[in-house]
Every structure is written in structure tokens, then in C-alpha cells.
Design a protein around this motif. Structure first.
Motif, PDB file in Angstrom:
ATOM      1  N   ARG A  47       0.836  -1.216   0.000  1.00  0.00           N
ATOM      2  CA  ARG A  47       0.000   0.000   0.000  1.00  0.00           C
ATOM      3  C   ARG A  47       0.867   1.261   0.000  1.00  0.00           C
ATOM      4  NH1 ARG A  47      -5.052  -1.211  -0.043  1.00  0.00           N
ATOM      5  NH2 ARG A  47      -5.808  -3.194   0.807  1.00  0.00           N
ATOM      6  N   ARG A  70      -2.153  -2.389 -11.547  1.00  0.00           N
ATOM      7  CA  ARG A  70      -1.173  -1.456 -12.074  1.00  0.00           C
ATOM      8  C   ARG A  70      -0.059  -2.160 -12.844  1.00  0.00           C
ATOM      9  NH1 ARG A  70      -3.797   3.060 -12.635  1.00  0.00           N
ATOM     10  NH2 ARG A  70      -5.069   3.452 -10.782  1.00  0.00           N
ATOM     11  N   GLU A 106      -5.396  -3.827  -6.021  1.00  0.00           N
ATOM     12  CA  GLU A 106      -5.070  -2.521  -6.597  1.00  0.00           C
ATOM     13  C   GLU A 106      -3.689  -2.529  -7.249  1.00  0.00           C
ATOM     14  OE1 GLU A 106      -7.586  -1.859  -2.871  1.00  0.00           O
ATOM     15  OE2 GLU A 106      -5.930  -3.141  -3.538  1.00  0.00           O
ATOM     16  N   GLU A 113       0.637   4.358  -9.008  1.00  0.00           N
ATOM     17  CA  GLU A 113      -0.567   4.924  -9.605  1.00  0.00           C
ATOM     18  C   GLU A 113      -0.303   6.293 -10.205  1.00  0.00           C
ATOM     19  OE1 GLU A 113      -3.364   4.848  -6.379  1.00  0.00           O
ATOM     20  OE2 GLU A 113      -4.369   3.071  -7.185  1.00  0.00           O
ATOM     21  N   LEU A 166       1.800   1.571  -3.743  1.00  0.00           N
ATOM     22  CA  LEU A 166       0.661   1.780  -4.635  1.00  0.00           C
ATOM     23  C   LEU A 166       0.507   3.217  -5.126  1.00  0.00           C
ATOM     24  CD1 LEU A 166      -1.787   0.597  -6.071  1.00  0.00           C
ATOM     25  CD2 LEU A 166      -3.108   0.941  -3.971  1.00  0.00           C
TER      26      LEU A 166
END
Length: 260
Positions: A97, A143, A139, A104, A100
Motif C-alpha cells: 500500500r 497497475r 489494486e 498509480e 501503490l
């Protein structure tokens, strides 16, 4: 371009070098030395060239290029994949996380200023022999939509690795022993045999890729390296020499597990 610290917010100087900030306040030490006229001209030319460079413009251009055409390679991403029955899953997911938002697209602080990662290409790699890509959080999986499975290295690949790179292992060992007066003459068939043995051991035992070449060559040149100061002569490494030093060890699974 090195990144000093990743994170959002701030004034763009996260992880900055304090010596650069205080360099204008601290008097610089001067040292005197005697040089030839030709060296003095070169030094003066370098100093004048440095005055013509706008370092602020260089940093801005570097940030722009990194943001528009930068590539970041994340190796061993499988190490942060969650695994069933492991107590460290919480920390692994936390690392995912943290990564991420950077993948992103966000603005991160570097020692040279803020860098936007919206157009940076991220490439991740991992062995995934203890986990699988689907163990990553959804998530993060989204990506990295393009997945490619790489083939294991072959004997031909090992031959290429041993001979073609500028700092190939064969070149390194040749230079290392040459320092003690030993001139290595490594025949092509010897290199082919080394590559074949490394491939066979990888296939039978744990496949550690090209890392196997380090242990194989260390065993092969162990005796020469130990006696190098007393040898000081040319040594020919042919197929027979390689087979005599490595053949029995490579044929035994028990021995190769501990030695190769």
C-alpha cells in the motif's frame, strides 16, 4: 537520478543534502598545490566550463526527463506478496500500500525537487516460487496488467554470460590471476563444458540462474588461485581440465548441493 526520499507534501527538499544548503554560509577551505602548465590550463578550463552551467536548470531538466521518460524497476516484488499461514502478512500488505500511490501516479519529494510519477514506467519482477502474482493486493495487480513468464537460462545463455559482457566472469578471473603472473588460456570447449555443468546442476537441484556460475568457477579455479604466486606461468583450461575438477562433483547430487 537518485531519489532522496519518497513521500508527499513538503517543500520539495525531502531528504535534501544539508551541506548544499549551508555551503553558502561556510567559508571554503583553500589548498595550494604545484602543477605543470598543461595541467593548470586544464584546471582553469574546467573551472570556466563549470561557471557556464546553470545547475538549477540542469536539475529542472533532469526532473522533467525523469517524469516523462523515467523507468523504475522493482525487483523481488514477490517478497512482499501475502502468503497464507504467515504472520507477517500485515507488514507485507503495508509495503504494497506504500508503493501503490507511487505506481498509480503521485508527486514525490527528491533531493532535487518534486517529481511526478504519472508518466513513469514501472516494471516489477519476482521469482514467485513461494507465492503467485494474485497474492498481491488487487489494486497493485491492476497497475501491472502485462505479465510475462521468463524461460530458464540455457547452456547457450551461460556461454554468452561467461564471454560477452565487458566484465564477464572469465575476464575477471583472467585478470585476477594475471596479477600473480598466471596467464590463463581458456579454450571454447572448456567454456561450453562449464555452461553445461551449471545447467545440469540448476535442473537437478535448485535453479538459481546465473548465480550458479560463480560457485562453479570458484571451484574450478580454486587450486590455481591458491598456488598462483608459485606458478607464474601459462595454464591451459580445456574440456579435460574442467571435467577432472568438476565432473565428479556435478554428477553427485549430495556433493553439488553443498559445493556447487
Amino acid at each position: 537520478m537518485p531519489i532522496g526520499m519518497l513521500g508527499g507534501g513538503g517543500d520539495g527538499m525531502g531528504g535534501g543534502d544539508m551541506s548544499e544548503m549551508l555551503s553558502g554560509l561556510m567559508p571554503k577551505k583553500k589548498a595550494q598545490k604545484r602543477v605543470t602548465v598543461s595541467d593548470a590550463r586544464r584546471i582553469f578550463a574546467q573551472e570556466e566550463e563549470a561557471k557556464l552551467i546553470d545547475m538549477d536548470a540542469v536539475k529542472r531538466e533532469a526532473l522533467r526527463r525523469a517524469g516523462e521518460r523515467g523507468i523504475i524497476f522493482i525487483d523481488e516484488i514477490d517478497k512482499i506478496a501475502t502468503r497464507e499461514g504467515r504472520g507477517s502478512d500485515v507488514s507485507r500488505e503495508g509495503v504494497q500500500r506504500d508503493i501503490l500511490p507511487i505506481v498509480e501516479g503521485s508527486t514525490v519529494n527528491t533531493k532535487y525537487g518534486q517529481l511526478a510519477t504519472d508518466h513513469v514506467l514501472f516494471i516489477a519482477a519476482g521469482a514467485f516460487h513461494m507465492s503467485k502474482p494474485s497474492d498481491l493486493i488487487p489494486e497493485l495487480q491492476g497497475r501491472f496488467p502485462i505479465r510475462v513468464e521468463l524461460d530458464s537460462l540455457t547452456a547457450a545463455d551461460f556461454e554468452t554470460i561467461l564471454t560477452q559482457p565487458k566484465n564477464a566472469l572469465i575476464t575477471q578471473y583472467t585478470a585476477l590471476l594475471a596479477a600473480d603472473g598466471v596467464r590463463l588460456d581458456i579454450r571454447p570447449e572448456a567454456i561450453a563444458t562449464i555452461a553445461r555443468i551449471a545447467t545440469e546442476v540448476n535442473e537437478r537441484d535448485e535453479n538459481i540462474g546465473a548465480r550458479r556460475l560463480h560457485t562453479v568457477l570458484e571451484r574450478l579455479f580454486e587450486e590455481i588461485g591458491f598456488a598462483a604466486p608459485e606458478i607464474a606461468e601459462a595454464v591451459t583450461i580445456d574440456d579435460r581440465y574442467v571435467t577432472e575438477r568438476l565432473g565428479a562433483i556435478a554428477a553427485s547430487a549430495d556433493l553439488s548441493n553443498f559445493i556447487l
